[in-house]
Design a protein around this motif. Structure first.
Motif, PDB file in Angstrom:
ATOM      1  N   MET A   1       0.777  -1.191   0.577  1.00 18.78           N
ATOM      2  CA  MET A   1      -0.212  -0.404  -0.126  1.00 18.78           C
ATOM      3  C   MET A   1       0.684   0.703   0.035  1.00 18.78           C
ATOM      4  O   MET A   1       1.817   1.559   0.748  1.00 18.78           O
ATOM      5  CB  MET A   1      -1.369  -0.016   1.497  1.00 18.78           C
ATOM      6  CG  MET A   1      -2.226   1.460   1.788  1.00 18.78           C
ATOM      7  SD  MET A   1      -2.576   1.472   2.725  1.00 18.78           S
ATOM      8  CE  MET A   1      -1.392   1.973   4.202  1.00 18.78           C
ATOM      9  N   GLU A   2       0.382   2.439  -0.771  1.00 17.40           N
ATOM     10  CA  GLU A   2       1.475   2.989  -0.950  1.00 17.40           C
ATOM     11  C   GLU A   2       1.046   4.389   0.619  1.00 17.40           C
ATOM     12  O   GLU A   2      -0.238   4.733   0.487  1.00 17.40           O
ATOM     13  CB  GLU A   2       1.105   4.179  -2.176  1.00 17.40           C
ATOM     14  CG  GLU A   2       1.148   3.006  -3.560  1.00 17.40           C
ATOM     15  CD  GLU A   2       0.620   2.163  -3.741  1.00 17.40           C
ATOM     16  OE1 GLU A   2       1.125   1.366  -4.282  1.00 17.40           O
ATOM     17  OE2 GLU A   2      -0.851   2.538  -3.403  1.00 17.40           O
ATOM     18  N   LYS A   3       1.875   5.138   0.623  1.00 14.19           N
ATOM     19  CA  LYS A   3       1.745   5.492   2.277  1.00 14.19           C
ATOM     20  C   LYS A   3       1.374   6.645   1.626  1.00 14.19           C
ATOM     21  O   LYS A   3       1.532   7.794   2.779  1.00 14.19           O
ATOM     22  CB  LYS A   3       2.744   5.173   3.592  1.00 14.19           C
ATOM     23  CG  LYS A   3       3.225   4.326   3.590  1.00 14.19           C
ATOM     24  CD  LYS A   3       1.892   3.823   4.719  1.00 14.19           C
ATOM     25  CE  LYS A   3       2.518   1.850   4.723  1.00 14.19           C
ATOM     26  NZ  LYS A   3       1.243   1.928   5.821  1.00 14.19           N
ATOM     27  N   ASN A   4       1.267   7.652   0.910  1.00 12.60           N
ATOM     28  CA  ASN A   4       1.871   8.588   0.620  1.00 12.60           C
ATOM     29  C   ASN A   4       0.378   9.158  -0.941  1.00 12.60           C
ATOM     30  O   ASN A   4       0.028  10.007  -1.253  1.00 12.60           O
ATOM     31  CB  ASN A   4       2.423   9.417  -0.420  1.00 12.60           C
ATOM     32  CG  ASN A   4       3.207   8.167  -1.748  1.00 12.60           C
ATOM     33  OD1 ASN A   4       3.008   7.543  -1.637  1.00 12.60           O
ATOM     34  ND2 ASN A   4       3.817   9.395  -2.459  1.00 12.60           N
ATOM     35  N   VAL A   5      -0.620   8.206  -1.047  1.00  7.56           N
ATOM     36  CA  VAL A   5      -1.823   8.348  -1.851  1.00  7.56           C
ATOM     37  C   VAL A   5      -3.446   8.562  -0.361  1.00  7.56           C
ATOM     38  O   VAL A   5      -3.125   8.235   0.203  1.00  7.56           O
ATOM     39  CB  VAL A   5      -1.875   7.157  -2.402  1.00  7.56           C
ATOM     40  CG1 VAL A   5      -3.576   6.929  -3.172  1.00  7.56           C
ATOM     41  CG2 VAL A   5      -1.233   6.678  -2.554  1.00  7.56           C
ATOM     42  N   PHE A   6      -3.562   9.665  -0.855  1.00  9.46           N
ATOM     43  CA  PHE A   6      -4.992  10.194  -0.517  1.00  9.46           C
ATOM     44  C   PHE A   6      -6.459   9.953  -1.330  1.00  9.46           C
ATOM     45  O   PHE A   6      -6.522  10.684  -2.125  1.00  9.46           O
ATOM     46  CB  PHE A   6      -4.964  11.185   0.685  1.00  9.46           C
ATOM     47  CG  PHE A   6      -3.720  11.576   1.474  1.00  9.46           C
ATOM     48  CD1 PHE A   6      -4.053  11.467   3.026  1.00  9.46           C
ATOM     49  CD2 PHE A   6      -2.428  11.918   0.915  1.00  9.46           C
ATOM     50  CE1 PHE A   6      -2.938  11.434   3.461  1.00  9.46           C
ATOM     51  CE2 PHE A   6      -1.539  12.054   2.191  1.00  9.46           C
ATOM     52  CZ  PHE A   6      -1.214  11.850   3.375  1.00  9.46           C
ATOM     53  N   PHE A   7      -7.357   9.480  -0.535  1.00  6.76           N
ATOM     54  CA  PHE A   7      -8.676   8.882  -1.537  1.00  6.76           C
ATOM     55  C   PHE A   7      -9.185  10.371  -1.031  1.00  6.76           C
ATOM     56  O   PHE A   7      -9.411  11.078  -0.126  1.00  6.76           O
ATOM     57  CB  PHE A   7      -9.137   7.616  -1.391  1.00  6.76           C
ATOM     58  CG  PHE A   7     -10.458   8.286  -2.644  1.00  6.76           C
ATOM     59  CD1 PHE A   7      -9.826   7.256  -3.580  1.00  6.76           C
ATOM     60  CD2 PHE A   7     -11.398   8.419  -2.035  1.00  6.76           C
ATOM     61  CE1 PHE A   7     -10.715   6.973  -4.177  1.00  6.76           C
ATOM     62  CE2 PHE A   7     -12.402   7.841  -3.246  1.00  6.76           C
ATOM     63  CZ  PHE A   7     -11.984   7.015  -4.688  1.00  6.76           C
ATOM     64  N   ILE A   8     -10.090  10.975  -2.002  1.00  9.15           N
ATOM     65  CA  ILE A   8     -10.788  12.052  -2.069  1.00  9.15           C
ATOM     66  C   ILE A   8     -12.164  11.701  -2.599  1.00  9.15           C
ATOM     67  O   ILE A   8     -12.205  11.465  -3.555  1.00  9.15           O
ATOM     68  CB  ILE A   8     -10.162  13.679  -2.384  1.00  9.15           C
ATOM     69  CG1 ILE A   8      -9.225  14.256  -1.640  1.00  9.15           C
ATOM     70  CG2 ILE A   8     -11.526  14.468  -2.779  1.00  9.15           C
ATOM     71  CD1 ILE A   8      -8.162  15.402  -3.120  1.00  9.15           C
ATOM     72  N   SER A   9     -13.399  11.882  -1.937  1.00 11.43           N
ATOM     73  CA  SER A   9     -14.636  11.614  -1.983  1.00 11.43           C
ATOM     74  C   SER A   9     -15.604  12.751  -1.828  1.00 11.43           C
ATOM     75  O   SER A   9     -14.777  13.634  -0.437  1.00 11.43           O
ATOM     76  CB  SER A   9     -14.904  10.418  -1.237  1.00 11.43           C
ATOM     77  OG  SER A   9     -16.051   9.922  -1.944  1.00 11.43           O
ATOM     78  N   GLY A  10     -16.793  12.903  -0.984  1.00  9.07           N
ATOM     79  CA  GLY A  10     -17.141  13.644  -0.796  1.00  9.07           C
ATOM     80  C   GLY A  10     -18.776  12.847  -0.703  1.00  9.07           C
ATOM     81  O   GLY A  10     -19.539  12.030  -0.756  1.00  9.07           O
ATOM     82  N   ILE A  11     -19.945  14.476  -0.723  1.00  3.34           N
ATOM     83  CA  ILE A  11     -21.370  14.018   0.307  1.00  3.34           C
ATOM     84  C   ILE A  11     -22.249  13.716  -1.165  1.00  3.34           C
ATOM     85  O   ILE A  11     -23.232  12.917  -0.752  1.00  3.34           O
ATOM     86  CB  ILE A  11     -21.618  15.209   0.729  1.00  3.34           C
ATOM     87  CG1 ILE A  11     -22.191  16.709   0.199  1.00  3.34           C
ATOM     88  CG2 ILE A  11     -21.527  15.341   1.992  1.00  3.34           C
ATOM     89  CD1 ILE A  11     -22.943  17.498   0.870  1.00  3.34           C
ATOM     90  N   ASP A  12     -22.146  14.041  -2.626  1.00  3.70           N
ATOM     91  CA  ASP A  12     -22.715  13.965  -3.546  1.00  3.70           C
ATOM     92  C   ASP A  12     -21.229  13.928  -5.284  1.00  3.70           C
ATOM     93  O   ASP A  12     -20.358  14.789  -4.878  1.00  3.70           O
ATOM     94  CB  ASP A  12     -23.960  13.722  -3.244  1.00  3.70           C
ATOM     95  CG  ASP A  12     -23.866  15.767  -3.739  1.00  3.70           C
ATOM     96  OD1 ASP A  12     -22.630  16.370  -3.688  1.00  3.70           O
ATOM     97  OD2 ASP A  12     -25.071  16.139  -2.990  1.00  3.70           O
ATOM     98  N   THR A  13     -22.149  13.791  -5.849  1.00  7.41           N
ATOM     99  CA  THR A  13     -21.567  14.399  -7.508  1.00  7.41           C
ATOM    100  C   THR A  13     -21.608  16.440  -7.272  1.00  7.41           C
ATOM    101  O   THR A  13     -20.443  16.581  -7.679  1.00  7.41           O
ATOM    102  CB  THR A  13     -22.293  13.900  -7.919  1.00  7.41           C
ATOM    103  OG1 THR A  13     -21.523  13.547  -9.720  1.00  7.41           O
ATOM    104  CG2 THR A  13     -24.168  14.632  -8.594  1.00  7.41           C
ATOM    105  N   ASP A  14     -22.283  16.697  -6.716  1.00  8.06           N
ATOM    106  CA  ASP A  14     -22.055  18.966  -6.976  1.00  8.06           C
ATOM    107  C   ASP A  14     -21.037  18.806  -5.450  1.00  8.06           C
ATOM    108  O   ASP A  14     -21.500  20.071  -4.909  1.00  8.06           O
ATOM    109  CB  ASP A  14     -23.400  18.125  -7.040  1.00  8.06           C
ATOM    110  CG  ASP A  14     -23.449  18.825  -7.953  1.00  8.06           C
ATOM    111  OD1 ASP A  14     -23.380  18.638  -9.291  1.00  8.06           O
ATOM    112  OD2 ASP A  14     -25.326  18.366  -8.138  1.00  8.06           O
ATOM    113  N   ALA A  15     -20.478  18.041  -4.690  1.00  5.63           N
ATOM    114  CA  ALA A  15     -20.099  18.279  -3.609  1.00  5.63           C
ATOM    115  C   ALA A  15     -18.964  19.461  -4.054  1.00  5.63           C
ATOM    116  O   ALA A  15     -18.162  20.091  -2.788  1.00  5.63           O
ATOM    117  CB  ALA A  15     -19.755  17.279  -2.655  1.00  5.63           C
ATOM    118  N   GLY A  16     -18.405  19.481  -5.439  1.00  8.27           N
ATOM    119  CA  GLY A  16     -17.165  20.137  -5.598  1.00  8.27           C
ATOM    120  C   GLY A  16     -15.801  19.417  -5.690  1.00  8.27           C
ATOM    121  O   GLY A  16     -14.395  20.367  -4.460  1.00  8.27           O
TER     122      GLY A  16
END
Length: 218
Positions: A1-16
């Motif tokens: 596992m790569e230690k320097n990878v951060f996943f970005i998600s949000g509340i929905d498709t229009d969260a920005g």
């Protein structure tokens, strides 16, 4: 596992998410952390990723060599829908090995990789695999994007419950002030509520306010 990878998600498709991802990459680069962004799966495009385009505009840089190699946009589908449906309509399965290899390569070239998902955490990537389960499988710390629009408290707290149930590390919550709203009452109360909730339930997570940014259109 790569230690320097951060996943970005949000509340929905229009969260920005794309807006917040570009902003965070810009700030990290400005503070001496060599950072690149990647799109997990892009839908609604052919041959390029509009989200990567937006990242670069906000970051104030041209396309990178990694963009031209396709490493930052390894899977692109033409129909603007969730990945499981876009993949089916294009009659082509998602190549998760290709995505993982691209992420690994980026993690070797850069200090930080910001990997933006599609839509919210429960968006299906395939009929059997949700986005949140992919994050859990890969062991990525999560950067979660929310905002001050009506309904954000509900969506945020439901997402927090799902994050906790899968043992995902909530690294940062990004509170997006974009797009501009005239009535700040809900926006300000939502920010205060989420801050207080995080202090009680996720005290280790950071809270970052994403300001309104003017993006120059070409």
């Amino acid at each position: 596992m790569e230690k320097n990878v951060f996943f970005i998600s949000g509340i929905d498709t229009d969260a920005g998410k794309s807006y917040a991802t570009g902003f965070l990459a810009r700030e990290l680069n400005a503070n001496g952390k060599r950072t690149i962004t990647q799109k997990l799966i892009q839908t609604g495009n052919v041959g390029h990723s509009e989200d990567i385009d937006l990242h670069r505009k906000i970051m104030g840089i041209d396309f990178t060599e990694e963009d031209r190699e396709g490493l930052t946009m390894p899977e692109i589908f033409s129909y603007p829908a969730s990945p499981h449906l876009a993949s089916r309509l294009d009659n082509r399965p998602i190549d998760f090995d290709k995505i993982a290899e691209a992420t690994r390569e980026l993690s070797q070239r850069y200090e930080v990789v910001l990997l933006e998902g599609a839509g919210g955490l429960m968006v299906p990537l395939t009929e059997e695999l949700l986005t949140i389960d992919y994050v859990a499988q890969q062991g990525y710390p999560l950067i979660f994007v929310t905002s001050g629009k009506l309904g954000s408290i509900n969506h945020t707290l439901l997402s927090f419950e799902a994050i906790r149930s899968r043992g995902i590390e909530l690294h940062t919550v990004m509170y997006n002030l974009y797009p501009t709203v005239e009535d700040k009452t809900i926006q300000e109360d939502t920010q205060a509520f989420i801050r207080k909730y995080m202090a009680q339930h996720f005290p280790q997570a950071e809270f970052v306010v994403v300001p309104e940014i003017t993006i120059t259109q070409e």
